[in-house]
Motif scaffolding. Structure first.
Motif, mmCIF file in Angstrom:
data_model
loop_
_atom_site.group_PDB
_atom_site.id
_atom_site.type_symbol
_atom_site.label_atom_id
_atom_site.label_comp_id
_atom_site.label_asym_id
_atom_site.label_seq_id
_atom_site.Cartn_x
_atom_site.Cartn_y
_atom_site.Cartn_z
ATOM 1 N N LEU A 71 9.860 -7.608 11.665
ATOM 2 C CA LEU A 71 10.807 -8.209 10.684
ATOM 3 C C LEU A 71 11.091 -7.056 9.636
ATOM 4 C CD1 LEU A 71 9.766 -11.743 11.039
ATOM 5 C CD2 LEU A 71 11.959 -10.963 11.640
ATOM 6 N N SER A 72 12.236 -7.027 9.045
ATOM 7 C CA SER A 72 12.267 -5.989 7.893
ATOM 8 C C SER A 72 12.851 -6.798 6.707
ATOM 9 C CB SER A 72 13.349 -4.772 8.480
ATOM 10 O OG SER A 72 13.462 -3.964 7.293
ATOM 11 N N PHE A 73 12.432 -6.436 5.472
ATOM 12 C CA PHE A 73 12.728 -6.991 4.175
ATOM 13 C C PHE A 73 12.934 -5.954 3.246
ATOM 14 C CE2 PHE A 73 10.118 -9.917 6.643
ATOM 15 C CZ PHE A 73 10.460 -11.161 6.305
ATOM 16 N N ALA A 74 13.535 -6.566 2.254
ATOM 17 C CA ALA A 74 13.882 -5.721 1.055
ATOM 18 C C ALA A 74 12.946 -4.880 0.300
ATOM 19 C CB ALA A 74 15.123 -6.437 0.210
ATOM 20 N N TYR A 75 11.800 -5.548 0.321
ATOM 21 C CA TYR A 75 10.534 -5.292 -0.687
ATOM 22 C C TYR A 75 9.433 -5.640 -0.072
ATOM 23 C CZ TYR A 75 14.338 -5.526 -4.133
ATOM 24 O OH TYR A 75 15.651 -5.457 -4.741
ATOM 25 N N GLY A 76 8.172 -4.945 -0.134
ATOM 26 C CA GLY A 76 6.919 -5.507 0.514
ATOM 27 C C GLY A 76 6.842 -6.778 -0.012
ATOM 28 N N LEU A 77 7.042 -7.123 -1.065
ATOM 29 C CA LEU A 77 6.721 -8.357 -1.765
ATOM 30 C C LEU A 77 7.544 -9.807 -1.016
ATOM 31 C CD1 LEU A 77 5.473 -8.033 -5.543
ATOM 32 C CD2 LEU A 77 4.187 -8.910 -3.460
ATOM 33 N N TYR A 199 3.862 4.821 2.674
ATOM 34 C CA TYR A 199 3.714 5.717 3.719
ATOM 35 C C TYR A 199 4.834 5.715 4.651
ATOM 36 C CZ TYR A 199 -0.801 7.191 1.826
ATOM 37 O OH TYR A 199 -1.712 7.702 0.966
ATOM 38 N N LEU A 200 5.360 4.573 5.057
ATOM 39 C CA LEU A 200 6.233 4.577 6.166
ATOM 40 C C LEU A 200 7.593 5.295 5.753
ATOM 41 C CD1 LEU A 200 5.819 0.929 7.512
ATOM 42 C CD2 LEU A 200 5.044 3.095 8.638
ATOM 43 N N GLY A 201 8.081 4.868 4.439
ATOM 44 C CA GLY A 201 9.346 5.521 3.923
ATOM 45 C C GLY A 201 8.827 6.991 3.590
ATOM 46 N N GLY A 202 7.925 7.189 2.914
ATOM 47 C CA GLY A 202 7.092 8.408 2.653
ATOM 48 C C GLY A 202 7.789 9.638 1.730
ATOM 49 N N HIS A 203 8.865 9.095 1.099
ATOM 50 C CA HIS A 203 9.467 10.212 0.209
ATOM 51 C C HIS A 203 9.853 9.485 -1.161
ATOM 52 C CE1 HIS A 203 9.748 11.777 4.301
ATOM 53 N NE2 HIS A 203 9.823 12.992 3.602
ATOM 54 N N SER A 204 9.368 8.518 -1.592
ATOM 55 C CA SER A 204 9.612 7.921 -2.722
ATOM 56 C C SER A 204 11.220 7.560 -3.325
ATOM 57 C CB SER A 204 9.028 8.459 -3.956
ATOM 58 O OG SER A 204 7.589 8.706 -3.567
ATOM 59 N N ASP A 205 11.680 7.372 -2.141
ATOM 60 C CA ASP A 205 13.393 7.048 -2.085
ATOM 61 C C ASP A 205 13.749 5.977 -1.688
ATOM 62 O OD1 ASP A 205 12.948 7.646 0.395
ATOM 63 O OD2 ASP A 205 14.362 9.781 0.411
ATOM 64 N N VAL A 206 12.929 4.978 -1.139
ATOM 65 C CA VAL A 206 13.462 3.722 -0.783
ATOM 66 C C VAL A 206 12.376 2.487 -0.946
ATOM 67 C CG1 VAL A 206 12.014 4.088 1.583
ATOM 68 C CG2 VAL A 206 14.023 2.817 1.684
ATOM 69 N N LEU A 207 13.063 1.417 -1.108
ATOM 70 C CA LEU A 207 12.095 0.131 -1.207
ATOM 71 C C LEU A 207 12.017 -0.757 0.339
ATOM 72 C CD1 LEU A 207 13.212 -1.167 -4.766
ATOM 73 C CD2 LEU A 207 10.983 0.152 -4.158
ATOM 74 N N GLY A 208 11.206 -1.284 0.649
ATOM 75 C CA GLY A 208 11.248 -1.971 1.772
ATOM 76 C C GLY A 208 9.912 -2.676 2.241
#
Length: 382
Positions: A71-77, A199-208
């Motif tokens: 399941l994928s969400f907009a933010y970790g929280l 780490y999954l996004g890994g490039h400091s350009d995305v929230l999820g």
């Protein structure tokens, strides 16, 4: 496909059948045309419920974590909120480690507790202490390993056995390790949660945020909140996360190499009181970490003898390490948890000592990173 790197590149990523494009298209749409009333094309109706781009990421994270549902969400929280509200009801009890991300504790303590959920914390690396802290009403054991920011290590397998003896759902925040280094479901955990921002996004350009499980009941409960509360990830952010995951294995190897070099540099320095890195043989959780992790990751924390003044000086004296919150990107970051990422837990049992520095060690040249640390340390002793 069995190799991690191969699955990270290909799972959920079939080429576009119309054009043959190697990268599947980003479905930047809010809704889908129906063939007739109630006649959905491949089950797609409205993008809050399902979206092909998001489906691809959900398939990918389930595969990498060894689960059957993602399941994928907009933010970790947002992911954590859906997990906790999906699993808990008023009167239930959640038991967390005493060193977790401040936002996780804030979510449970200031949002769920007024709703009637009971929260307590424990030294999660001590299995006997966990056993004593479990109550009849405990429904969730929340593990974060390595923990944030003190890098405590929890024996996932041992706590999972204990939790299941008490009919308790075992949740592991796997953000610091990532599935490249640790797969909690294989060790008995029921559910894994990630801040994909790291780490999954890994490039400091995305929230999820991401969730993986093999329990269909849990997936249904959390998935209902994903749909009904609407905390879903957007297609472009999903695309960026998938792109980041393709290089996850090679990045985590370099993160680990560089973190080991930095940790070794810190160990014997006279200004440093203690170094918290599970790759060090003297770390109290080293043996457990070596058993359940494939490498020790890119996060290093340490305590300075000069207290808060020394920590502030160090945090403001690096150049390659940039002073910022977050972690897990290709660039190195330095953080002062007491007043940055963990300010929300000051005055609680999770308060971080004010002499702690947390480093997110990136993938730059290791000599440059070590030299940057040396320069900052010299400011403390000059």
């Amino acid at each position: 496909m069995t190799g991690f790197a191969t699955r990270a590149i290909h799972a959920g990523q079939e080429f576009d059948p119309t054009t043959g494009a190697v990268i599947p298209p980003v479905y930047q749409t809010s809704t889908f045309v129906q063939e007739h009333v109630g006649g959905l094309r491949k089950g797609y109706e409205y993008a809050r419920g399902t979206n092909p781009t998001r489906d691809a990421l959900q398939t990918l994270i389930a595969d990498l974590e060894g689960g059957s549902h993602g399941l994928s969400f907009a933010y970790g929280l947002a992911a954590e909120d859906a997990v906790l509200r999906g699993l808990l009801r008023p009167g239930d009890h959640v038991l967390m480690g005493n060193d977790v991300y401040g936002g996780t504790h804030r979510l449970a303590n200031r949002i769920l507790a007024p709703w009637g959920v009971q929260l307590s914390t424990v030294e999660m690396s001590d299995v006997d202490a966990v056993a004593e802290a479990i109550r009849p009403e405990t429904r969730v054991l929340w593990l974060e390993t390595p923990s944030n920011p003190l890098m405590k290590i929890t024996d996932i397998e041992a706590v999972a056995v204990l939790g299941h003896e008490h009919d308790t759902t075992v949740v592991v925040d796997n953000t610091f390790a990532s599935p490249a280094l640790q797969t909690p479901l294989a060790l008995g955990a029921d559910l894994v949660v990630h801040s994909a921002t790291k780490y999954l996004g890994g490039h400091s350009d995305v929230l999820g945020g991401l969730v993986a499980t093999s329990d269909a009941r849990i997936a249904e409960q959390v998935g209902f909140l994903q749909f009904a509360a609407g905390g879903v990830s957007a297609p472009w952010e999903v695309f960026l996360t998938i792109r980041g995951i393709k290089t996850l294995q090679i990045r985590m190897a370099r993160h680990s190499d560089n973190a080991e070099a930095v940790a070794k540099e810190l160990v014997d320095h006279p200004a440093v009181e203690a170094v918290y890195y599970p790759g060090l043989p003297e770390h109290p959780g080293h043996e457990v970490a070596a058993r359940q992790m494939r490498r020790f990751g890119g996060m290093v924390s340490f305590a300075l003898r000069g207290g808060a003044p020394a920590a502030r000086i160090f945090a403001e004296s690096t150049s390659v390490f940039q002073l910022a919150e977050s972690l897990g990107g290709v660039e190195s970051l330095v953080n002062y948890p007491a007043e940055m990422t963990h300010a929300s837990v000051r005055g609680t049992e999770l308060e971080v000592p004010d002499n702690i520095i947390r480093l997110s060690v990136g993938i730059e040249d290791p000599d440059d990173l070590v030299a940057d640390v040396q320069t900052a340390l010299r400011r403390l002793t000059s």
